[in-house]
Scaffold this motif. Sequence first.
Motif, PDB file in Angstrom:
ATOM      1  N   GLY A  30      -4.944  84.005 102.195  1.00  0.00           N
ATOM      2  CA  GLY A  30      -5.083  82.826 103.142  1.00  0.00           C
ATOM      3  C   GLY A  30      -6.682  82.675 103.844  1.00  0.00           C
ATOM      4  N   ARG A  31      -7.150  81.600 104.188  1.00  0.00           N
ATOM      5  CA  ARG A  31      -8.464  81.383 104.699  1.00  0.00           C
ATOM      6  C   ARG A  31      -9.413  81.780 104.129  1.00  0.00           C
ATOM      7  N   GLY A  32      -9.497  81.473 102.723  1.00  0.00           N
ATOM      8  CA  GLY A  32     -10.504  81.953 101.873  1.00  0.00           C
ATOM      9  C   GLY A  32     -10.604  83.456 101.616  1.00  0.00           C
ATOM     10  N   PHE A  33      -9.669  84.330 101.841  1.00  0.00           N
ATOM     11  CA  PHE A  33      -9.618  85.595 101.642  1.00  0.00           C
ATOM     12  C   PHE A  33      -9.042  86.135 100.589  1.00  0.00           C
ATOM     13  N   SER A  34      -9.114  86.716  99.881  1.00  0.00           N
ATOM     14  CA  SER A  34      -8.236  87.713  98.835  1.00  0.00           C
ATOM     15  C   SER A  34      -8.515  89.158  98.690  1.00  0.00           C
ATOM     16  N   LEU A  35      -7.582  89.793  98.038  1.00  0.00           N
ATOM     17  CA  LEU A  35      -7.343  91.124  97.849  1.00  0.00           C
ATOM     18  C   LEU A  35      -7.596  91.338  96.372  1.00  0.00           C
ATOM     19  N   ASN A  36      -8.710  92.036  95.888  1.00  0.00           N
ATOM     20  CA  ASN A  36      -8.904  92.428  94.728  1.00  0.00           C
ATOM     21  C   ASN A  36      -8.955  93.823  94.230  1.00  0.00           C
ATOM     22  N   MET A  37      -8.344  94.345  93.147  1.00  0.00           N
ATOM     23  CA  MET A  37      -8.130  95.747  92.893  1.00  0.00           C
ATOM     24  C   MET A  37      -8.538  95.517  91.338  1.00  0.00           C
ATOM     25  N   LEU A  38      -9.190  96.763  91.015  1.00  0.00           N
ATOM     26  CA  LEU A  38      -9.892  97.080  89.691  1.00  0.00           C
ATOM     27  C   LEU A  38      -9.510  98.608  89.217  1.00  0.00           C
ATOM     28  N   ALA A  39      -8.795  98.766  88.181  1.00  0.00           N
ATOM     29  CA  ALA A  39      -8.750 100.041  87.454  1.00  0.00           C
ATOM     30  C   ALA A  39      -9.458 100.070  85.993  1.00  0.00           C
ATOM     31  N   TYR A  40     -10.208 101.026  85.758  1.00  0.00           N
ATOM     32  CA  TYR A  40     -11.215 100.915  84.527  1.00  0.00           C
ATOM     33  C   TYR A  40     -10.582 102.531  83.982  1.00  0.00           C
ATOM     34  N   PHE A  41     -10.188 102.300  82.853  1.00  0.00           N
ATOM     35  CA  PHE A  41     -10.197 103.845  82.103  1.00  0.00           C
ATOM     36  C   PHE A  41     -11.016 103.836  80.792  1.00  0.00           C
ATOM     37  N   SER A  42     -11.635 104.756  80.385  1.00  0.00           N
ATOM     38  CA  SER A  42     -12.255 104.739  79.027  1.00  0.00           C
ATOM     39  C   SER A  42     -12.152 106.354  78.573  1.00  0.00           C
ATOM     40  N   ARG A  43     -11.892 106.332  77.155  1.00  0.00           N
ATOM     41  CA  ARG A  43     -11.758 107.497  76.722  1.00  0.00           C
ATOM     42  C   ARG A  43     -12.816 107.473  75.507  1.00  0.00           C
ATOM     43  N   PHE A  44     -13.910 108.697  75.629  1.00  0.00           N
ATOM     44  CA  PHE A  44     -14.669 108.852  74.524  1.00  0.00           C
ATOM     45  C   PHE A  44     -13.896 109.184  73.361  1.00  0.00           C
ATOM     46  N   MET A  45     -14.223 108.792  72.086  1.00  0.00           N
ATOM     47  CA  MET A  45     -13.882 109.071  70.942  1.00  0.00           C
ATOM     48  C   MET A  45     -14.507 110.274  70.291  1.00  0.00           C
ATOM     49  N   VAL A  46     -13.963 110.726  69.127  1.00  0.00           N
ATOM     50  CA  VAL A  46     -14.321 112.002  68.248  1.00  0.00           C
ATOM     51  C   VAL A  46     -15.836 112.311  68.687  1.00  0.00           C
ATOM     52  N   TYR A  47     -16.918 112.026  68.056  1.00  0.00           N
ATOM     53  CA  TYR A  47     -18.116 112.415  67.727  1.00  0.00           C
ATOM     54  C   TYR A  47     -18.808 112.281  69.148  1.00  0.00           C
ATOM     55  N   VAL A  48     -18.392 111.287  69.934  1.00  0.00           N
ATOM     56  CA  VAL A  48     -19.282 110.963  71.130  1.00  0.00           C
ATOM     57  C   VAL A  48     -18.704 112.074  72.219  1.00  0.00           C
ATOM     58  N   ALA A  49     -17.289 112.437  72.209  1.00  0.00           N
ATOM     59  CA  ALA A  49     -16.841 113.289  72.956  1.00  0.00           C
ATOM     60  C   ALA A  49     -17.389 114.442  72.933  1.00  0.00           C
ATOM     61  N   ASP A  50     -17.942 115.011  71.532  1.00  0.00           N
ATOM     62  CA  ASP A  50     -18.623 116.160  71.255  1.00  0.00           C
ATOM     63  C   ASP A  50     -19.781 116.067  71.486  1.00  0.00           C
ATOM     64  N   SER A  51     -20.303 115.373  71.847  1.00  0.00           N
ATOM     65  CA  SER A  51     -21.835 115.236  71.994  1.00  0.00           C
ATOM     66  C   SER A  51     -22.318 116.199  73.203  1.00  0.00           C
ATOM     67  N   PRO A  52     -23.427 116.702  73.273  1.00  0.00           N
ATOM     68  CA  PRO A  52     -23.821 117.286  74.283  1.00  0.00           C
ATOM     69  C   PRO A  52     -23.903 117.066  75.587  1.00  0.00           C
TER      70      PRO A  52
END
Length: 73
Positions: A30-52
Amino acid sequence: MSHVANLPVDAERSDVKNVDINLTFQRALGRGFSLNMLAYFSRFMVYVADSPLVSERGARDQFIGTVGRLFRF
């Protein structure tokens, strides 16, 4: 001086590097205000996860969550 410079170099490949999931939520308060939520999940795959950089200094799973109040005028 960066500690990353001490890690071995890994050749870049064109395979799938990561899988991402984004969830967003917005609710008007109300009155121009809003509640914002963000959830972000990322999983590195095979060779990226194994990188140094990930195996020695990071994590295969990455998560970010935010909550904020927005005002529009």
